[in-house]
Design an enzyme around this catalytic site. Structure first.
Site, PDB file in Angstrom:
ATOM      1  N   LYS A  48      11.795  76.701  32.115  1.00 36.48           N
ATOM      2  CA  LYS A  48      12.246  75.758  31.417  1.00 36.48           C
ATOM      3  C   LYS A  48      13.652  75.413  31.944  1.00 36.48           C
ATOM      4  O   LYS A  48      14.683  76.174  31.741  1.00 36.48           O
ATOM      5  CB  LYS A  48      12.044  75.782  29.952  1.00 36.48           C
TER       6      LYS A  48
ATOM      7  N   ARG B 113      14.245  64.284  22.243  1.00 37.86           N
ATOM      8  CA  ARG B 113      15.274  64.520  21.086  1.00 37.86           C
ATOM      9  C   ARG B 113      15.311  63.394  20.108  1.00 37.86           C
ATOM     10  O   ARG B 113      15.467  63.737  19.172  1.00 37.86           O
ATOM     11  CB  ARG B 113      16.481  64.906  21.988  1.00 37.86           C
TER      12      ARG B 113
ATOM     13  N   LYS C 245      22.295  72.757  26.543  1.00 40.25           N
ATOM     14  CA  LYS C 245      21.581  74.064  26.663  1.00 40.25           C
ATOM     15  C   LYS C 245      21.604  74.835  27.837  1.00 40.25           C
ATOM     16  O   LYS C 245      20.855  75.681  28.304  1.00 40.25           O
ATOM     17  CB  LYS C 245      20.063  73.450  26.306  1.00 40.25           C
TER      18      LYS C 245
ATOM     19  N   GLU D  86      11.860  84.676  35.952  1.00 29.35           N
ATOM     20  CA  GLU D  86      11.685  84.351  34.571  1.00 29.35           C
ATOM     21  C   GLU D  86      10.290  84.403  34.226  1.00 29.35           C
ATOM     22  O   GLU D  86       9.666  84.826  33.330  1.00 29.35           O
ATOM     23  CB  GLU D  86      12.045  82.978  34.353  1.00 29.35           C
TER      24      GLU D  86
ATOM     25  N   LYS E 293       8.677  73.585  33.323  1.00 19.51           N
ATOM     26  CA  LYS E 293       8.878  72.017  32.409  1.00 19.51           C
ATOM     27  C   LYS E 293      10.432  71.726  32.723  1.00 19.51           C
ATOM     28  O   LYS E 293      11.436  72.710  32.884  1.00 19.51           O
ATOM     29  CB  LYS E 293       8.997  72.479  30.828  1.00 19.51           C
TER      30      LYS E 293
ATOM     31  N   SER F 246       9.073  63.969  28.284  1.00 12.28           N
ATOM     32  CA  SER F 246       9.403  62.650  27.449  1.00 12.28           C
ATOM     33  C   SER F 246      10.015  61.705  28.526  1.00 12.28           C
ATOM     34  O   SER F 246       9.559  60.649  28.677  1.00 12.28           O
ATOM     35  CB  SER F 246      10.137  62.800  26.200  1.00 12.28           C
TER      36      SER F 246
ATOM     37  N   TYR G 116       1.868  63.155  27.548  1.00 11.44           N
ATOM     38  CA  TYR G 116       1.917  61.821  26.261  1.00 11.44           C
ATOM     39  C   TYR G 116       1.023  60.829  26.607  1.00 11.44           C
ATOM     40  O   TYR G 116       0.351  60.149  25.594  1.00 11.44           O
ATOM     41  CB  TYR G 116       3.346  61.341  26.071  1.00 11.44           C
TER      42      TYR G 116
HETATM   43  N1  LIG Z   1      13.200  73.361  22.484  1.00 11.67           N
HETATM   44  C1  LIG Z   1      12.348  72.488  21.847  1.00 11.67           C
HETATM   45  C2  LIG Z   1      11.833  71.619  23.054  1.00 11.67           C
HETATM   46  N2  LIG Z   1      10.226  71.753  23.048  1.00 11.67           N
HETATM   47  C3  LIG Z   1       9.738  70.672  24.040  1.00 11.67           C
HETATM   48  C4  LIG Z   1      10.950  69.912  24.190  1.00 11.67           C
HETATM   49  C5  LIG Z   1      11.242  68.455  25.598  1.00 11.67           C
HETATM   50  C6  LIG Z   1       9.773  68.081  25.410  1.00 11.67           C
HETATM   51  C7  LIG Z   1       9.839  66.592  26.089  1.00 11.67           C
HETATM   52  O1  LIG Z   1      11.045  66.211  26.401  1.00 11.67           O
HETATM   53  O2  LIG Z   1       8.992  65.901  25.969  1.00 11.67           O
HETATM   54  C8  LIG Z   1      12.166  70.332  23.823  1.00 11.67           C
HETATM   55  C9  LIG Z   1      13.405  69.757  23.949  1.00 11.67           C
HETATM   56  C10 LIG Z   1      14.531  70.696  24.438  1.00 11.67           C
HETATM   57  O3  LIG Z   1      14.397  71.555  24.942  1.00 11.67           O
HETATM   58  O4  LIG Z   1      15.791  70.267  24.273  1.00 11.67           O
HETATM   59 MG   LIG Z   2      12.902  84.184  29.973  1.00 11.38          MG
END
Ligand SMILES: NCc1[nH]cc(CCC(=O)O)c1CC(=O)O
Ligand SMILES: [Mg+2]
Length: 336
Positions: free
Chosen positions: A206, A216, A229, A245, A260, A286, A325
């Site tokens: 991720k 968000r 993050k 990972e 992701k 998203s 989505y």
């Molecule tokens: N940790 C939570 C999480 N789970 C899925 C998404 C994003 C999903 C999306 O953008 O559709 C996020 C946001 C983030 O890590 O800030």
């Molecule tokens: Mg890890």
């Protein structure tokens, strides 16, 4: 493998594209309703369906509206939905305590959906960001840089979150927090409660991505987020690191892995599938959805063709399934 191609004019690659029947016969990949996971946003309150401004066509729903919201997707045969809560600000704190409340939004939604649709798979995110007042996925402690998202202090909270979600009927736990060692900790925590059948779909690779912006907004964690993050989500520059990972998460007990975001990371999906041969999922996040929808709304892209091509790309890259989505619309098209 070196493909053998007869030289022109004996070889004419266009012959295999001549008509729809031939194109169907030689198609290498197929998208099916079985590949789709639909992310669904839920909120507190009653009788409300509220559009997510930055995601045209996406809505948050209150729990009393959830069954009706999900029913068409179930009818189309979508195998799974992923639930994401918009936690009211008054339920958030620095430790993300609401995440392990057995009566939080997710758990109430899971109990309802399990009752209404016993065959529908429920995917539950494991991460603290919808529940913390600082918007981070773990808890903060003094550390490098002053305040740090503390890995080891976050693990027990994530384990409790996973256990309450599993007890409420979430069949697939999807840790998206990117703490080290969380897959092993969650597996042991679930097993200790006898929850040996709960599957883990790890958000293994991720990335710290700009493409999560609209999400968000949808869950209300964006405004709250202090900083970024980058100390736990991956650097978009890295690919070998994603393999490490994923290897770690599989060794710790992940049943399925996820990459992701999706479209900007198709190379990672392909590498992961080739290297690990594990069930591999892509999250078309998203920002990817909103980017396509923005162009579609301006008339610059065709909705259905753009959507289906973007989803087929994941299959071609090696994904077994896609969180998107677009799931209900894609399923409707696939069902004809
Ligand atoms: N940790 C939570 C999480 N789970 C899925 C998404 C994003 C999903 C999306 O953008 O559709 C996020 C946001 C983030 O890590 O800030
Ligand atoms: Mg890890």
């Amino acid at each position: 493998m070196i493909p053998i191609v007869a030289p022109f004019p004996i070889g004419r690659p266009r012959r295999n594209r001549l008509d729809a029947g031939t194109r169907r016969l030689v198609a290498e990949n197929r998208l099916s309703v079985d590949d789709l996971i639909w992310p669904v946003f839920i909120m507190e309150g009653t009788g409300t369906i509220s559009p997510v401004a930055s995601m045209p066509g996406v809505e948050r729903v209150t729990i009393d509206r959830l069954a009706a919201h999900v029913a068409p997707a179930v009818k189309l045969g979508i195998p799974a939905v992923a639930l994401f809560p918009m936690t009211p600000p008054e339920a958030k704190d620095a430790e993300g305590s609401e995440a392990s409340n057995p009566d939080n939004l997710i758990c109430r939604a899971a109990r309802l959906l399990t009752r209404e649709f016993p065959d529908l798979l429920l995917v539950g995110d494991v991460a603290l960001d919808p529940y913390t007042d600082h918007g981070h996925d773990g808890v903060l402690r003094p550390g490098p840089g002053g305040v740090y998202v503390d890995n080891d202090a976050s693990l027990p909270v994530l384990v409790r979150q996973a256990v309450v979600q599993a007890e409420a009927g979430i069949g697939i736990m999807a840790p998206s927090d990117m703490m080290d060692g969380r897959i092993g900790a969650i597996r042991r925590g679930l097993d200790a409660e006898g929850l040996i059948h709960t599957r883990i779909m790890s958000y293994a690779a991720k990335y710290a991505s700009a493409f999560y912006g609209p999400f968000r907004d949808a869950v209300g964690s964006g405004g709250a987020l202090r900083g970024d993050k980058k100390t736990y989500q991956m650097d978009p520059a890295n690919s070998d690191e994603a393999m490490r990972e994923i290897a770690a998460d599989l060794a710790e007990g992940a049943d399925m892995i996820m990459v992701k975001p999706g479209m900007p990371y198709l190379d990672i999906i392909r590498r992961a599938k080739d290297q690990f041969a594990a069930p591999t999922f892509a999250y078309q996040v998203s920002g990817e959805y909103s980017m396509l929808m923005a162009a579609i709304e301006r008339g610059w892209l065709d909705h259905d063709r753009g959507m289906m091509e973007s989803l087929m790309a994941f299959k071609r890259a090696g994904a077994d399934g896609v969180l998107t989505y677009f799931a209900p619309r894609a399923a409707a098209l696939l069902r004809g």
